[in-house]
Design a protein around this motif. Sequence first.
Motif, PDB file in Angstrom:
ATOM      1  N   VAL A 168       0.967  -1.292  -0.159  1.00 56.80           N
ATOM      2  CA  VAL A 168       0.016   0.050   0.038  1.00 56.80           C
ATOM      3  C   VAL A 168       1.049   1.206   0.018  1.00 56.80           C
ATOM      4  O   VAL A 168       0.163   2.316   0.012  1.00 56.80           O
ATOM      5  N   GLY A 169       2.239   1.160   0.181  1.00 60.23           N
ATOM      6  CA  GLY A 169       3.138   2.356  -0.145  1.00 60.23           C
ATOM      7  C   GLY A 169       3.269   3.100   1.371  1.00 60.23           C
ATOM      8  O   GLY A 169       3.427   4.425   1.109  1.00 60.23           O
ATOM      9  N   TYR A 170       3.241   2.329   2.326  1.00 58.68           N
ATOM     10  CA  TYR A 170       3.074   3.211   3.684  1.00 58.68           C
ATOM     11  C   TYR A 170       4.827   3.025   3.895  1.00 58.68           C
ATOM     12  O   TYR A 170       5.485   2.307   4.750  1.00 58.68           O
ATOM     13  N   ASP A 171       5.473   4.170   3.350  1.00 61.41           N
ATOM     14  CA  ASP A 171       7.030   4.215   3.622  1.00 61.41           C
ATOM     15  C   ASP A 171       7.387   5.295   4.484  1.00 61.41           C
ATOM     16  O   ASP A 171       7.914   6.359   4.228  1.00 61.41           O
ATOM     17  N   VAL A 172       7.062   5.165   5.921  1.00 61.45           N
ATOM     18  CA  VAL A 172       7.258   6.138   6.528  1.00 61.45           C
ATOM     19  C   VAL A 172       8.619   5.988   7.296  1.00 61.45           C
ATOM     20  O   VAL A 172       9.372   5.044   7.574  1.00 61.45           O
ATOM     21  N   LYS A 173       9.519   7.220   7.366  1.00 61.54           N
ATOM     22  CA  LYS A 173      10.649   7.347   7.910  1.00 61.54           C
ATOM     23  C   LYS A 173      10.525   7.753   9.264  1.00 61.54           C
ATOM     24  O   LYS A 173      10.118   8.931   9.513  1.00 61.54           O
ATOM     25  N   ARG A 174      11.353   7.285  10.274  1.00 62.88           N
ATOM     26  CA  ARG A 174      11.453   7.779  11.489  1.00 62.88           C
ATOM     27  C   ARG A 174      13.076   8.037  11.856  1.00 62.88           C
ATOM     28  O   ARG A 174      13.707   7.230  11.967  1.00 62.88           O
ATOM     29  N   VAL A 175      12.983   9.061  12.019  1.00 62.68           N
ATOM     30  CA  VAL A 175      14.535   9.652  12.371  1.00 62.68           C
ATOM     31  C   VAL A 175      14.702   9.933  13.615  1.00 62.68           C
ATOM     32  O   VAL A 175      13.841  10.696  14.229  1.00 62.68           O
ATOM     33  N   GLN A 178      15.840  16.068   7.925  1.00 59.55           N
ATOM     34  CA  GLN A 178      16.181  14.701   7.743  1.00 59.55           C
ATOM     35  C   GLN A 178      15.263  13.663   7.221  1.00 59.55           C
ATOM     36  O   GLN A 178      15.582  12.705   7.151  1.00 59.55           O
ATOM     37  N   GLY A 179      14.139  14.291   7.030  1.00 56.85           N
ATOM     38  CA  GLY A 179      12.991  13.412   6.280  1.00 56.85           C
ATOM     39  C   GLY A 179      12.001  12.701   7.198  1.00 56.85           C
ATOM     40  O   GLY A 179      11.437  11.628   6.774  1.00 56.85           O
ATOM     41  N   ASN A 180      12.116  13.141   8.637  1.00 54.58           N
ATOM     42  CA  ASN A 180      11.053  12.230   9.258  1.00 54.58           C
ATOM     43  C   ASN A 180       9.913  12.634   9.264  1.00 54.58           C
ATOM     44  O   ASN A 180       9.489  13.670   8.471  1.00 54.58           O
ATOM     45  N   ASP A 181       9.192  11.563   9.126  1.00 56.31           N
ATOM     46  CA  ASP A 181       7.518  11.431   9.010  1.00 56.31           C
ATOM     47  C   ASP A 181       6.898  11.515  10.265  1.00 56.31           C
ATOM     48  O   ASP A 181       6.836  10.417  10.937  1.00 56.31           O
ATOM     49  N   ILE A 203       3.798  11.210  11.212  1.00 54.52           N
ATOM     50  CA  ILE A 203       2.595  10.484  11.190  1.00 54.52           C
ATOM     51  C   ILE A 203       2.633   9.319  12.503  1.00 54.52           C
ATOM     52  O   ILE A 203       2.113   8.964  13.292  1.00 54.52           O
ATOM     53  N   GLY A 204       4.219   9.010  12.444  1.00 49.61           N
ATOM     54  CA  GLY A 204       4.546   7.963  13.649  1.00 49.61           C
ATOM     55  C   GLY A 204       4.383   8.305  15.036  1.00 49.61           C
ATOM     56  O   GLY A 204       4.118   7.748  15.872  1.00 49.61           O
ATOM     57  N   CYS A 205       4.302   9.918  15.458  1.00 46.78           N
ATOM     58  CA  CYS A 205       4.444  10.357  16.536  1.00 46.78           C
ATOM     59  C   CYS A 205       2.880  10.006  17.130  1.00 46.78           C
ATOM     60  O   CYS A 205       2.664  10.279  18.186  1.00 46.78           O
ATOM     61  N   HIS A 238       0.768  10.938   4.225  1.00 38.56           N
ATOM     62  CA  HIS A 238       1.347  10.164   5.269  1.00 38.56           C
ATOM     63  C   HIS A 238       2.800  10.662   5.589  1.00 38.56           C
ATOM     64  O   HIS A 238       3.564  10.292   6.586  1.00 38.56           O
ATOM     65  N   LYS A 239       3.299  11.661   4.767  1.00 38.25           N
ATOM     66  CA  LYS A 239       4.654  11.810   4.600  1.00 38.25           C
ATOM     67  C   LYS A 239       4.888  13.509   5.343  1.00 38.25           C
ATOM     68  O   LYS A 239       3.973  14.347   5.246  1.00 38.25           O
ATOM     69  N   PRO A 287      -2.850   6.082   9.540  1.00 41.16           N
ATOM     70  CA  PRO A 287      -1.823   5.090   9.362  1.00 41.16           C
ATOM     71  C   PRO A 287      -2.586   3.877   8.646  1.00 41.16           C
ATOM     72  O   PRO A 287      -3.830   3.886   8.714  1.00 41.16           O
ATOM     73  N   TYR A 300      -3.441   3.789  -1.192  1.00 45.62           N
ATOM     74  CA  TYR A 300      -3.150   4.579  -0.076  1.00 45.62           C
ATOM     75  C   TYR A 300      -2.517   6.045  -0.097  1.00 45.62           C
ATOM     76  O   TYR A 300      -2.920   7.052   0.252  1.00 45.62           O
ATOM     77  N   PRO A 301      -1.402   6.198  -1.012  1.00 45.39           N
ATOM     78  CA  PRO A 301      -0.716   7.277  -1.123  1.00 45.39           C
ATOM     79  C   PRO A 301      -1.295   8.282  -2.042  1.00 45.39           C
ATOM     80  O   PRO A 301      -0.934   9.498  -2.026  1.00 45.39           O
TER      81      PRO A 301
END
Lengths: 132, 458
Positions: A125-132, B163-166, B168-170, B280-281, B307, B329-330
């Motif tokens: 589904v393209g969920y390419d999340v980056k966590r830095v 740095q490219g952090n997304d 949505i994770g938080c 989501h980005k 998500p 999804y995207p």
Amino acid sequence: MKSAYFSNRALKAFNRMGDVLLPKNGQFPSFSEFGGIEHIDDLVQYAPKGDIKDLNLLMTILSFMPTFVIRWLVNKMQNAGNMGNGGVGTLFRMLNFGIRGLIFSCYYTENAGSTYQGERPIDLVGYDVKRV
Amino acid sequence: MIEYLIIGSGPGGAPIGYYLAKNGADCLILEAGEHLTKDTFPKTEAKSSAQLYWGGGIEFNKTAKMAFLRAKVVGGTSIVNQCLLDRFDDIAWNDWKADSGVDYFNKEEMTPYYEKVEELIDLYTFKPEERNGNAKIFTETCDKLGYGWKYLTRGQNDCGREQGNDCIGCLGGCQRDSKQSTLATYIQKGIKDYGLKIQANTYVEKIEHKGDHTVVYAASNGKQEIFKAKNLILAGGAFGTTELLYKSGFKDKFPALGKYFSSHPQFMSFGLQEEPVLAHKGYFQTAASHDDNFRAQGFKLENVYAPPISTAMLFGFSGKDHQNAMKKYPYYNCMEVAIRDENIGEIKVTKKGKLVVDKPLTKQDEERRDKGLKVIDNILTTSGAKEIIASPFYFGLHLMGGCVMGVDEKKSVVAPDFKLHGYDNIYVADSSIFPNAPGINPSFTIMALSEKLNEQLN
């Protein structure tokens, strides 16, 4: 696989219902093929124990039912939004959140089953999340 | 005997614990959830939903038509929300004052307490170039249609966007401590600088008032534990505080206990675009509606996304059609309408000790929802969406009321000095004291009210 919360029959019912909700479809594996159910204990360990016990009983009973009954239940669950307040309508809506929630959580996730070799649904589904 | 015992570590309890510890008071915070940190927050959506919320993910109203999300972790709701920090406007304060009779519910008198919160919490207002694809579609289409909007102000200090952090994770806890949760601010600073004490995994089951102190019965890591507190501060949120007072027999004393519950019900819609939106980005949420007309009609629009597991649930259908929709999804942009609902909900506890929330939508609520959804439909259609998916589910994320503040003991539970009516040493400091739904994100005001109580306690 073994679960501390669900019987083997209940797990089989999850796989059968999962395959109705999430069948094999092109690159998408079926729910049972993906095998994310192996990680179900990681998710339900935080849920109220009574709820999980009830769910185990329900799924164990469902495991004895033919597939058309499972399809009927899925249909009822998904169309329960406009059913009346209380009684059966409430039950179907709760099952819709509870069972569908667990099945989707075991499918659109990073953790595949131990024997699955294909692409994961979460990547498809393209969920390419980056966590830095 | 503890001098100050605080139950709950979210936006209500944490500011109080911090300042009590800073001033050298004997103080302990009890929290039902785990004490996680940026390094130990769950890393997947599935695990976050299960581990960080009461009910193992979700709770329902009595009819299971509305779902509630309630965090169970040190830091409370501030761990899982977007930390959007808005001050109340005159409309919200005037309506609170009218319902409660509390004099200081006005912008002028509350401003210093918002400012006090800002001493510890970093606020950031987003800039045009920080919009992601979802926000660009939202803001540009609102401009085209003449709808007012604004860049959001959020509690954050370094989200690592470069740095490219997304971000949505938080939603499952910020792994950078950038989001200004009460954990990243009041609690961690309180522990480090002033020795603030916090005991996690401790669920308070009952309290007994004994005149000059209160006895607190808790289950902690599978064992029963009893605390005695000279002063007790309840900050477990609308459900937690109301449930505790109910189970402790206070319903007989306070007819209003459990009443006047509201939750800003939220309804999400997705629009399928021709080109990837990548909602989501980047920064997850940078803009929202800011329109006097919408405010007068009792709704606002938020530019959000979810998500994959949450999106799959929200779509409401299954089978190959579902997978085919998820494959796009995207390509979805997404927004929701949140309504300013009537406070006719009621939180109850059954004889068997089960929490039950009676929260129907009123006719006015439905009208507000329909007006908002019509605007969303207009935005999505104008933005070129080829297909619109309106979720059949709706959620209450802002849980308010149940122990409302007011001057009338028959219609409220908490007095303007934050004490339970008639009790000198039991206070309430959380969203349960909200007299009605403000139609504005509640976190900032919960913290500001706790700062007001701090002035009294310190």
